[in-house]
Every structure is written in C-alpha cells, then in structure tokens.
Design an enzyme around this catalytic site. Structure first.
Site, PDB file in Angstrom:
ATOM      1  N   ASN A   8       0.459  -1.194   0.201  1.00  0.00           N
ATOM      2  CA  ASN A   8      -0.066   0.332  -0.103  1.00  0.00           C
ATOM      3  C   ASN A   8       1.001   1.349   0.062  1.00  0.00           C
ATOM      4  O   ASN A   8       0.973   1.657   0.631  1.00  0.00           O
ATOM      5  CB  ASN A   8      -0.724   0.030   1.498  1.00  0.00           C
ATOM      6  CG  ASN A   8      -1.608   1.039   1.361  1.00  0.00           C
ATOM      7  OD1 ASN A   8      -1.992   2.035   0.819  1.00  0.00           O
ATOM      8  ND2 ASN A   8      -2.455   1.310   2.536  1.00  0.00           N
ATOM      9  N   TRP A   9       0.905   1.948  -0.978  1.00  0.00           N
ATOM     10  CA  TRP A   9       1.950   2.928  -1.250  1.00  0.00           C
ATOM     11  C   TRP A   9       1.893   4.072  -0.522  1.00  0.00           C
ATOM     12  O   TRP A   9       2.069   5.134  -0.554  1.00  0.00           O
ATOM     13  CB  TRP A   9       2.025   3.651  -2.599  1.00  0.00           C
ATOM     14  CG  TRP A   9       2.765   2.284  -3.696  1.00  0.00           C
ATOM     15  CD1 TRP A   9       3.183   0.404  -2.884  1.00  0.00           C
ATOM     16  CD2 TRP A   9       3.445   2.444  -4.870  1.00  0.00           C
ATOM     17  NE1 TRP A   9       4.162   0.365  -4.042  1.00  0.00           N
ATOM     18  CE2 TRP A   9       4.043   1.110  -4.800  1.00  0.00           C
ATOM     19  CE3 TRP A   9       3.820   3.198  -6.162  1.00  0.00           C
ATOM     20  CZ2 TRP A   9       4.692   1.080  -6.413  1.00  0.00           C
ATOM     21  CZ3 TRP A   9       3.974   3.457  -7.335  1.00  0.00           C
ATOM     22  CH2 TRP A   9       4.392   1.869  -7.271  1.00  0.00           C
ATOM     23  N   LYS A  10       0.178   4.480  -0.485  1.00  0.00           N
ATOM     24  CA  LYS A  10       0.012   5.172   0.141  1.00  0.00           C
ATOM     25  C   LYS A  10       0.059   6.312  -0.703  1.00  0.00           C
ATOM     26  O   LYS A  10      -0.467   6.597  -2.174  1.00  0.00           O
ATOM     27  CB  LYS A  10      -0.457   5.877   1.796  1.00  0.00           C
ATOM     28  CG  LYS A  10       0.265   4.573   2.494  1.00  0.00           C
ATOM     29  CD  LYS A  10       0.128   4.031   3.958  1.00  0.00           C
ATOM     30  CE  LYS A  10       0.182   2.480   4.601  1.00  0.00           C
ATOM     31  NZ  LYS A  10      -0.032   3.353   6.062  1.00  0.00           N
ATOM     32  N   HIS A  93      -9.744   1.459   5.346  1.00  0.00           N
ATOM     33  CA  HIS A  93      -8.788   1.361   5.721  1.00  0.00           C
ATOM     34  C   HIS A  93      -8.323   1.887   7.163  1.00  0.00           C
ATOM     35  O   HIS A  93      -9.537   3.602   7.123  1.00  0.00           O
ATOM     36  CB  HIS A  93      -7.374   2.395   4.818  1.00  0.00           C
ATOM     37  CG  HIS A  93      -5.877   1.932   5.573  1.00  0.00           C
ATOM     38  ND1 HIS A  93      -5.375   3.109   6.058  1.00  0.00           N
ATOM     39  CD2 HIS A  93      -4.662   1.198   4.933  1.00  0.00           C
ATOM     40  CE1 HIS A  93      -3.808   2.688   6.679  1.00  0.00           C
ATOM     41  NE2 HIS A  93      -4.122   1.705   5.852  1.00  0.00           N
ATOM     42  N   GLU A  95      -6.582   5.237   8.184  1.00  0.00           N
ATOM     43  CA  GLU A  95      -6.283   5.711   7.620  1.00  0.00           C
ATOM     44  C   GLU A  95      -8.042   6.512   6.742  1.00  0.00           C
ATOM     45  O   GLU A  95      -7.946   7.799   6.810  1.00  0.00           O
ATOM     46  CB  GLU A  95      -5.270   6.513   7.014  1.00  0.00           C
ATOM     47  CG  GLU A  95      -3.957   6.365   7.741  1.00  0.00           C
ATOM     48  CD  GLU A  95      -2.733   5.811   6.524  1.00  0.00           C
ATOM     49  OE1 GLU A  95      -2.971   5.642   6.129  1.00  0.00           O
ATOM     50  OE2 GLU A  95      -2.097   4.770   7.333  1.00  0.00           O
ATOM     51  N   GLU A 165      -5.457  -5.083  11.139  1.00  0.00           N
ATOM     52  CA  GLU A 165      -4.062  -3.635  11.269  1.00  0.00           C
ATOM     53  C   GLU A 165      -4.399  -2.657  12.498  1.00  0.00           C
ATOM     54  O   GLU A 165      -5.131  -2.345  12.001  1.00  0.00           O
ATOM     55  CB  GLU A 165      -4.855  -2.240   9.838  1.00  0.00           C
ATOM     56  CG  GLU A 165      -3.857  -3.412   8.887  1.00  0.00           C
ATOM     57  CD  GLU A 165      -3.620  -1.887   7.072  1.00  0.00           C
ATOM     58  OE1 GLU A 165      -2.412  -3.268   7.122  1.00  0.00           O
ATOM     59  OE2 GLU A 165      -4.152  -1.618   7.673  1.00  0.00           O
ATOM     60  N   GLY A 171       2.479   2.177  10.847  1.00  0.00           N
ATOM     61  CA  GLY A 171       3.847   3.442  10.465  1.00  0.00           C
ATOM     62  C   GLY A 171       4.264   4.372  11.794  1.00  0.00           C
ATOM     63  O   GLY A 171       4.485   5.424  11.773  1.00  0.00           O
ATOM     64  N   SER A 210       3.571  -1.689  10.677  1.00  0.00           N
ATOM     65  CA  SER A 210       4.549  -1.699  10.469  1.00  0.00           C
ATOM     66  C   SER A 210       5.519  -3.607  10.015  1.00  0.00           C
ATOM     67  O   SER A 210       6.665  -3.566  11.293  1.00  0.00           O
ATOM     68  CB  SER A 210       5.597  -1.345  11.882  1.00  0.00           C
ATOM     69  OG  SER A 210       4.972   0.476  12.417  1.00  0.00           O
ATOM     70  N   GLY A 231       2.946  -1.061   4.639  1.00  0.00           N
ATOM     71  CA  GLY A 231       2.421   0.380   4.462  1.00  0.00           C
ATOM     72  C   GLY A 231       4.486   0.731   3.566  1.00  0.00           C
ATOM     73  O   GLY A 231       4.886   0.431   2.081  1.00  0.00           O
ATOM     74  N   GLY A 232       5.464   0.992   4.498  1.00  0.00           N
ATOM     75  CA  GLY A 232       6.514   1.937   4.536  1.00  0.00           C
ATOM     76  C   GLY A 232       7.340   1.243   4.012  1.00  0.00           C
ATOM     77  O   GLY A 232       8.176   1.224   2.897  1.00  0.00           O
TER      78      GLY A 232
HETATM   79  P1  PGA Z   1       3.171   0.560   7.656  1.00  0.00           P
HETATM   80  O1  PGA Z   1       1.504   0.543   7.091  1.00  0.00           O
HETATM   81  O2  PGA Z   1       3.468  -0.922   7.463  1.00  0.00           O
HETATM   82  O3  PGA Z   1       3.644   1.957   7.191  1.00  0.00           O
HETATM   83  O4  PGA Z   1       2.785   0.934   9.484  1.00  0.00           O
HETATM   84  C1  PGA Z   1       0.733  -0.499   7.075  1.00  0.00           C
HETATM   85  C2  PGA Z   1      -0.539  -0.089   6.290  1.00  0.00           C
HETATM   86  O5  PGA Z   1      -1.197   0.911   6.910  1.00  0.00           O
HETATM   87  O6  PGA Z   1      -1.862  -0.772   5.620  1.00  0.00           O
END
Ligand code: PGA
Length: 250
Positions: A8-10, A93, A95, A165, A171, A210, A231-232
C-alpha cells in the site's frame, strides 16, 4: 493456503518514482505459493497495470466509491477500476476512517459493489491504541467485522481478503507481537466461521502495521496469518522483495 503480500503506497511517489518502483517489482522473483498485490495512488493505476503486464502481480486501488457512477466529484468507482484492469481494492483503511470519516456501514456498501464487479476487497479492521490499553481489541474488531461483513454468505466471504491492522502499529514502528497477531487472526477466523462455517478456512487474513523484513518471518509463521498488508516497506523494492520471499518460506 496461498499467502498474499500486498503493498500500500498510500500518498507516496511521483510519476517517475512510481515507474521506477514498478519496474523493479517486475524483476522480483515471486515464490509460487505467494500472491503479490500493489496499491499505488489512483494516478498511477493505469501505468501499474501496463508496467506489470505479463507478471502475476495484481494491481489494487486504495479506495473506491460505493456507487457505480454519478455526481460525486473527486471519487472513483469500481467500474472504472475494473475497466482499467485493476483486480483488487483496499477498503476501510484506518486512515480513511480517521481522516475521511469512513464508517463500517459505508465500507459494507463498498465491499458489496466491489464484489459485484469482480474486484477483490481487502477489508481493513483493527483497534486503536486506547482500545488495546483497555483490553477491548477483540470486541472492537468483532463489531467492525459484524457491520462490514455480517451480511455476507460463504461465497461472498471467500472472495474477501481481511487485513488486521492495529492502528497503533501503522507507520509507528511498533508491531504487534507474533502472539498478538495470531490471537486476533484466530479470533477473526472464528467470527467468520460462526457466520459461514468452513468457508472461513478459505478467507485470507493479512497482518498490517510496521511489517518489515526483520519481523515478517515471525509474523507470517503464525497459523492464521496468511500474509501482510505493507505500507512503508512497500515503497522500497528491496524490502518489498524480501517480504515476498519471507511469505514464500512461511
Ligand atoms: P505500515 O502501514 O506498514 O507503514 O505500518 C501499513 C498499512 O497502513 O497498511
């Protein structure tokens, strides 16, 4: 069960950077028992489909609207995604919930629309930090799943990917321990089993928060962890490839 590693590149990368990362992903070796997905931002979906043609990688969106079309300025529909060759979509998600007010009721509608159009919903759930401190995580996730997926029969649920999650791990560099992840994933599978019986065994439940090359092996080794939503670490081709390898040896 086949594992999934989904990136997930966000809201990261510009056009040039996106092309470079997709190009690197194209070269990645993918173990036969692993499904890889990548969710770039909307402007790069068509490029991703084009760039990844001939690979087994599924291109996913990060969100879509629940309606098929209409006067919804700034929104994107499942039909548009499908017509591009996008195969999956992240839904709910944290966010989206936190910054865009998305509720599980809306998420349920989005999941139904995605399934109608043959896209795989990657449904995200997970408790916030204060809910974990109060030891309410199982109840919180049960409620989320009930509202978002409680309507679904076994046939529908088999198409859905669930991503657990924990919000406090996204993050932040904090990761659920392997035991915390397994306990919640087993809880989610049990909830699904109560609803649709043995179809629960076909539902893939990903861990997200993470997840990095140095903790993935331990997380992926759990019986009810069927991969990761990343994500990251998905923004770096080398780290993402390492996660895919870990899933292959889980
Ligand atoms: P993260 O994000 O790996 O940067 O913690 C995961 C996600 O939000 O899908």
């Amino acid at each position: 069960m086949r594992m999934i590693v989904a990136g997930n590149w966000k809201m990261h990368k510009d056009h040039t950077e996106a092309k470079a990362l997709l190009g690197a992903m194209k070269e990645m070796s993918i173990p036969s028992q692993v499904d890889v997905m990548v969710a770039p931002p909307f402007p790069f979906l068509a490029i991703a489909v084009e760039e990844l043609k001939g690979t087994s990688i599924t291109v996913a969106a990060q969100n879509c609207h629940e309606k098929e079309h209409g006067a919804f300025t700034g929104e994107v529909s499942a039909t548009m995604l499908r017509s591009l060759g996008v195969g999956a979509c992240i839904i709910g998600h944290s966010e989206r919930r936190q910054y865009f007010g998305e509720s599980d009721a809306i998420v349920a509608e989005k999941i139904k629309t995605l399934l109608q159009h043959g896209l795989i919903p990657i449904y995200c759930c997970g408790e916030r930090k204060e809910e974990r401190i109060e030891d309410r995580q199982f109840e919180v996730v049960a409620k989320q799943i009930q509202v978002a997926l409680g309507w679904a029969d076994g046939q529908a649920l088999r198409q859905v990917v669930i991503a657990y999650e924990p919000v406090w791990a996204i993050g932040t560099g904090l990761t659920a321990t392997a035991q915390q992840a397994q306990d919640m994933h087993a809880h989610i599978r049990q909830l699904v089993r109560t609803q649709v019986g043995d179809a629960a065994d076909a539902v893939r439940i990903l861990y997200g928060g993470s997840c990095k090359p140095d903790n993935a092996e331990e997380l992926f080794a759990n019986a009810d962890v069927d991969g990761g939503l990343i994500g990251g670490a998905s923004l770096d081709a080398g780290q993402f490839a390492a996660l895919v390898r870990s899933a292959g040896s889980a």
